[in-house]
Design a protein around this motif. Structure first.
Motif, short mmCIF file in Angstrom:
data_model
loop_
_atom_site.label_atom_id
_atom_site.label_comp_id
_atom_site.label_asym_id
_atom_site.label_seq_id
_atom_site.Cartn_x
_atom_site.Cartn_y
_atom_site.Cartn_z
N CYS A 188 0.56 -1.07 -0.17
CA CYS A 188 -0.26 0.21 0.06
C CYS A 188 1.10 1.11 0.02
N VAL A 189 0.33 2.73 -0.36
CA VAL A 189 0.98 3.13 -0.55
C VAL A 189 -0.23 4.87 0.30
N ASP A 190 0.59 5.85 1.03
CA ASP A 190 0.31 6.39 1.96
C ASP A 190 0.70 8.23 1.21
N VAL A 191 -0.02 8.32 0.59
CA VAL A 191 0.00 9.99 -0.64
C VAL A 191 -0.33 10.68 0.38
N PHE A 192 0.63 11.93 0.24
CA PHE A 192 0.24 13.02 1.25
C PHE A 192 0.59 14.18 0.01
N HIS A 193 -0.44 15.07 -0.12
CA HIS A 193 -0.66 16.10 -1.55
C HIS A 193 -0.86 16.94 -0.89
N ARG A 194 0.30 17.99 -1.16
CA ARG A 194 0.02 19.73 -1.30
C ARG A 194 -1.21 20.74 -1.84
N ALA A 195 -2.16 20.55 -0.79
CA ALA A 195 -3.53 21.31 -1.60
C ALA A 195 -3.65 22.59 -1.19
N SER A 196 -4.38 23.62 -1.42
CA SER A 196 -5.10 24.96 -0.91
C SER A 196 -5.13 25.06 0.29
N ALA A 197 -5.76 23.78 0.56
CA ALA A 197 -5.94 24.16 2.11
C ALA A 197 -5.19 23.27 3.29
N GLY A 198 -4.06 22.91 2.83
CA GLY A 198 -3.06 21.80 3.39
C GLY A 198 -2.87 21.35 2.51
N TRP A 199 -1.97 19.45 3.65
CA TRP A 199 -1.82 18.22 3.36
C TRP A 199 -3.41 17.54 3.43
N GLN A 200 -2.72 16.54 2.68
CA GLN A 200 -4.36 15.97 2.21
C GLN A 200 -3.41 14.45 1.97
N THR A 201 -4.10 14.06 3.11
CA THR A 201 -3.75 12.30 3.02
C THR A 201 -4.57 11.67 2.96
N LEU A 202 -4.67 10.31 1.85
CA LEU A 202 -4.90 9.07 0.90
C LEU A 202 -4.36 7.84 0.94
N ARG A 203 -4.70 7.08 1.57
CA ARG A 203 -4.30 5.49 1.37
C ARG A 203 -4.50 4.56 0.68
N LEU A 204 -3.52 4.45 -0.54
CA LEU A 204 -4.56 4.06 -1.79
C LEU A 204 -3.68 2.21 -1.74
N GLU A 205 -4.51 1.39 -1.82
CA GLU A 205 -3.97 -0.20 -1.93
C GLU A 205 -4.14 -0.68 -3.62
N THR A 206 -5.24 -0.54 -4.27
CA THR A 206 -5.20 -0.41 -5.66
C THR A 206 -5.14 0.99 -6.23
N GLY A 207 -5.08 1.20 -7.82
CA GLY A 207 -5.32 2.55 -8.61
C GLY A 207 -4.29 3.34 -8.63
N SER A 208 -3.91 5.18 -8.69
CA SER A 208 -2.68 5.32 -9.19
C SER A 208 -2.60 6.37 -7.88
N VAL A 209 -1.41 6.54 -8.27
CA VAL A 209 -1.00 7.97 -7.62
C VAL A 209 -0.48 9.37 -8.53
N ASP A 210 -0.79 10.00 -8.31
CA ASP A 210 -1.13 12.11 -8.66
C ASP A 210 0.03 12.30 -8.50
N VAL A 211 0.94 12.59 -9.57
CA VAL A 211 2.20 13.14 -9.51
C VAL A 211 2.14 14.62 -10.19
N PRO A 212 1.66 15.18 -9.26
CA PRO A 212 0.90 16.47 -10.43
C PRO A 212 1.70 17.41 -11.06
N CYS A 213 3.39 17.86 -10.17
CA CYS A 213 4.48 18.06 -10.88
C CYS A 213 4.89 17.92 -12.37
N LEU A 214 4.75 16.31 -12.47
CA LEU A 214 5.33 15.39 -13.70
C LEU A 214 3.61 15.19 -14.90
#
Length: 182
Positions: free
Chosen positions: A143-169
């Motif tokens: 699994c992957v814990d994803v920490f994304h910077r958002a306008s309202a602060g950091w958001q956290t999401l745990r993924l076991e399937t799917g994909s991870v967005d890499v906004p800078c790319l």
């Protein structure tokens, strides 16, 4: 950190001199130097998979992917780390082995590094203004814990399937690619 500390209260310059001569890697946390634990086959496989998936996309966008062997300097915290994978897109990054402005970091966790990755490094990495995404990848649980910077602060999401967005790319990294070969 879980590895044994070396001489206390080194300056950043003393640390860099020590690291230049050392056969093993160390991380530096405000004057304290810690030997990094060795990695497992699974750790190397996952970090290599992330690097392999991101490299062609990064190159096409004028970015670079660093893989385990380069340092991240966080000057406001007086810390040097060796992230498992970093994406660097800032053209002002001109050094060859020490960087400060990644937009993406992935750490592949293990029982010896998990606490550091989830507390110390999470706190430190979130202080980097250029960072938009921090991944903590658990090869054992797949699994992957994803920490994304958002306008309202950091958001956290745990993924076991799917994909991870890499906004800078402008890219989505499939979990299948991360865990391929395990």
């Amino acid at each position: 950190m879980s590895a044994r500390p070396l001489p206390p209260n080194l300056s950043p310059e003393e640390y860099l001199a020590l690291e230049e001569k050392s056969p093993v890697r160390h991380e530096y946390v405000d004057g304290i130097v810690y030997e990094m634990p060795g990695e497992s086959k699974e750790h190397d496989e996952v970090a290599g998979n992330i690097y392999t998936a991101l490299r062609p996309v990064a190159r096409s966008r004028g970015c670079w992917v660093a893989f385990e062997g380069v340092k991240l300097w966080i000057p406001q915290l007086h810390r040097y780390y060796y992230p498992d994978v970093m994406v660097l897109c800032d053209p002002a990054e001109t050094q060859s082995h020490i960087f400060q402005r990644p937009c993406f970091i992935a750490e592949v966790t293990s029982p010896t590094t998990e606490a550091t990755d989830r507390r110390e490094k999470l706190q430190a990495y979130r202080s980097i203004e250029s960072l938009s995404t921090y991944l903590i990848v658990d090869p054992e649980a797949r699994c992957v814990d994803v920490f994304h910077r958002a306008s309202a602060g950091w958001q956290t999401l745990r993924l076991e399937t799917g994909s991870v967005d890499v906004p800078c790319l402008g890219f989505s990294l499939p979990l299948e690619a991360i865990f391929e070969g395990l």
